[in-house]
Motif scaffolding. Structure first.
Motif, mmCIF file in Angstrom:
data_model
loop_
_atom_site.group_PDB
_atom_site.id
_atom_site.type_symbol
_atom_site.label_atom_id
_atom_site.label_comp_id
_atom_site.label_asym_id
_atom_site.label_seq_id
_atom_site.Cartn_x
_atom_site.Cartn_y
_atom_site.Cartn_z
ATOM 1 N N GLY A 1 44.252 33.289 33.160
ATOM 2 C CA GLY A 1 43.085 33.130 32.308
ATOM 3 C C GLY A 1 43.371 32.819 30.859
ATOM 4 N N ARG A 2 44.627 32.741 30.476
ATOM 5 C CA ARG A 2 44.931 32.562 29.049
ATOM 6 C C ARG A 2 44.418 31.251 28.477
ATOM 7 N N ASN A 3 44.343 30.209 29.282
ATOM 8 C CA ASN A 3 43.842 28.920 28.786
ATOM 9 C C ASN A 3 42.436 28.614 29.283
ATOM 10 N N MET A 4 41.827 29.564 29.951
ATOM 11 C CA MET A 4 40.483 29.344 30.491
ATOM 12 C C MET A 4 39.429 29.880 29.529
ATOM 13 N N ARG A 5 38.301 29.239 29.561
ATOM 14 C CA ARG A 5 37.150 29.678 28.763
ATOM 15 C C ARG A 5 35.929 29.690 29.670
ATOM 16 N N GLY A 6 34.916 30.361 29.223
ATOM 17 C CA GLY A 6 33.669 30.378 29.973
ATOM 18 C C GLY A 6 33.164 31.790 30.159
ATOM 19 N N PRO A 7 31.915 31.902 30.590
ATOM 20 C CA PRO A 7 31.303 33.224 30.707
ATOM 21 C C PRO A 7 31.930 34.098 31.800
ATOM 22 N N LEU A 8 32.389 33.513 32.886
ATOM 23 C CA LEU A 8 32.996 34.317 33.942
ATOM 24 C C LEU A 8 34.340 34.888 33.501
ATOM 25 N N VAL A 9 35.132 34.062 32.813
ATOM 26 C CA VAL A 9 36.417 34.534 32.290
ATOM 27 C C VAL A 9 36.172 35.624 31.256
ATOM 28 N N ALA A 10 35.214 35.398 30.386
ATOM 29 C CA ALA A 10 34.897 36.388 29.353
ATOM 30 C C ALA A 10 34.436 37.701 29.965
ATOM 31 N N ALA A 11 33.631 37.631 31.009
ATOM 32 C CA ALA A 11 33.149 38.843 31.669
ATOM 33 C C ALA A 11 34.310 39.609 32.309
ATOM 34 N N LYS A 12 35.206 38.887 32.972
ATOM 35 C CA LYS A 12 36.356 39.538 33.596
ATOM 36 C C LYS A 12 37.248 40.191 32.544
ATOM 37 N N LYS A 13 37.501 39.491 31.450
ATOM 38 C CA LYS A 13 38.343 40.033 30.387
ATOM 39 C C LYS A 13 37.694 41.254 29.720
ATOM 40 N N LYS A 14 36.384 41.262 29.675
ATOM 41 C CA LYS A 14 35.667 42.381 29.071
ATOM 42 C C LYS A 14 35.740 43.630 29.950
ATOM 43 N N ARG A 15 35.716 43.442 31.253
ATOM 44 C CA ARG A 15 35.734 44.577 32.184
ATOM 45 C C ARG A 15 37.108 45.230 32.285
ATOM 46 N N MET A 16 38.162 44.448 32.181
ATOM 47 C CA MET A 16 39.501 44.945 32.472
ATOM 48 C C MET A 16 39.939 46.139 31.612
ATOM 49 N N PRO A 17 39.714 46.146 30.303
ATOM 50 C CA PRO A 17 40.137 47.332 29.536
ATOM 51 C C PRO A 17 39.424 48.609 29.996
ATOM 52 N N PHE A 18 38.163 48.487 30.371
ATOM 53 C CA PHE A 18 37.432 49.663 30.840
ATOM 54 C C PHE A 18 37.980 50.131 32.183
ATOM 55 N N ILE A 19 38.272 49.198 33.075
ATOM 56 C CA ILE A 19 38.834 49.538 34.389
ATOM 57 C C ILE A 19 40.170 50.265 34.197
ATOM 58 N N ALA A 20 41.024 49.718 33.335
ATOM 59 C CA ALA A 20 42.338 50.321 33.094
ATOM 60 C C ALA A 20 42.203 51.697 32.447
ATOM 61 N N ALA A 21 41.372 51.816 31.439
ATOM 62 C CA ALA A 21 41.197 53.098 30.755
ATOM 63 C C ALA A 21 40.631 54.151 31.704
ATOM 64 N N ASN A 22 39.669 53.773 32.509
ATOM 65 C CA ASN A 22 39.070 54.680 33.481
ATOM 66 C C ASN A 22 40.131 55.178 34.462
ATOM 67 N N GLY A 23 40.983 54.279 34.906
ATOM 68 C CA GLY A 23 42.041 54.660 35.837
ATOM 69 C C GLY A 23 43.076 55.574 35.208
ATOM 70 N N ILE A 24 43.516 55.215 34.003
ATOM 71 C CA ILE A 24 44.577 55.979 33.338
ATOM 72 C C ILE A 24 44.071 57.317 32.805
ATOM 73 N N ALA A 25 42.884 57.323 32.212
ATOM 74 C CA ALA A 25 42.387 58.531 31.551
ATOM 75 C C ALA A 25 41.621 59.469 32.485
ATOM 76 N N VAL A 26 41.024 58.934 33.555
ATOM 77 C CA VAL A 26 40.178 59.772 34.413
ATOM 78 C C VAL A 26 40.741 59.863 35.835
ATOM 79 N N LEU A 27 40.946 58.731 36.477
ATOM 80 C CA LEU A 27 41.257 58.753 37.914
ATOM 81 C C LEU A 27 42.637 59.314 38.249
ATOM 82 N N ILE A 28 43.653 58.881 37.564
ATOM 83 C CA ILE A 28 45.000 59.385 37.872
ATOM 84 C C ILE A 28 45.112 60.878 37.556
ATOM 85 N N PRO A 29 44.705 61.329 36.351
ATOM 86 C CA PRO A 29 44.784 62.779 36.109
ATOM 87 C C PRO A 29 43.931 63.595 37.086
#
Length: 148
Positions: A65-93
């Motif tokens: 996705g580094r060279n891609m643009r558009g609303p779908l790419v933006a939506a995916k990039k926006k979700r990923m930090p939340f998914i990762a934080a949720n996993g690291i801070a809540v789900l694994i512990p």
């Protein structure tokens, strides 16, 4: 190669999380503590599959996705930090805590409170990963957009 790695690793990650969630919910609702204990004990061992799959998904997705643009790419990039934080801070512990509590046979109020948080956070991540999969399939043409 990255084109193939991303959907495979993403599918493995989503299926692994879904397996954790369903096995937990099923064992809690339909079985006894004697079944809940091995389920909660085995889930952290599943991290051996889950964490590399998530790393491969994130790394390949970032690369693709580094060279891609558009609303779908933006939506995916926006979700990923939340998914990762949720996993690291809540789900694994939570999974580790519940595993220790289950092995000790301590099915108390705290166990069930953390279990509720874990199931809720897991459902959120399943939903967000599902949305990312849907958007990825739309981006590659494997899924058509609904007419407006």
């Amino acid at each position: 190669m990255i084109k193939a790695i991303h959907p495979i690793a993403g599918g493995i990650a989503l299926l692994t999380i879904l397996t954790f969630w369903l096995s937990t919910a099923f064992s809690e609702v339909f079985t006894s503590p004697e079944v809940v204990t091995p389920v909660k004990t085995l889930i952290p061992w599943g991290f051996i599959i889950l964490i590399p799959a998530l790393i491969a998904t994130g790394g390949s997705g970032f690369q693709r996705g580094r060279n891609m643009r558009g609303p779908l790419v933006a939506a995916k990039k926006k979700r990923m930090p939340f998914i990762a934080a949720n996993g690291i801070a809540v789900l694994i512990p939570s999974a580790l805590y519940l595993s220790f509590k289950a092995q000790a046979g301590a099915f108390d109020t705290t166990f069930y409170a953390v279990q509720t948080v874990e199931l809720t956070a897991g459902a959120v991540n399943i939903g967000l990963l599902g949305l990312n999969m849907r958007d990825g399939m739309r981006m590659t043409g494997k899924l058509r957009r609904r007419p407006v």
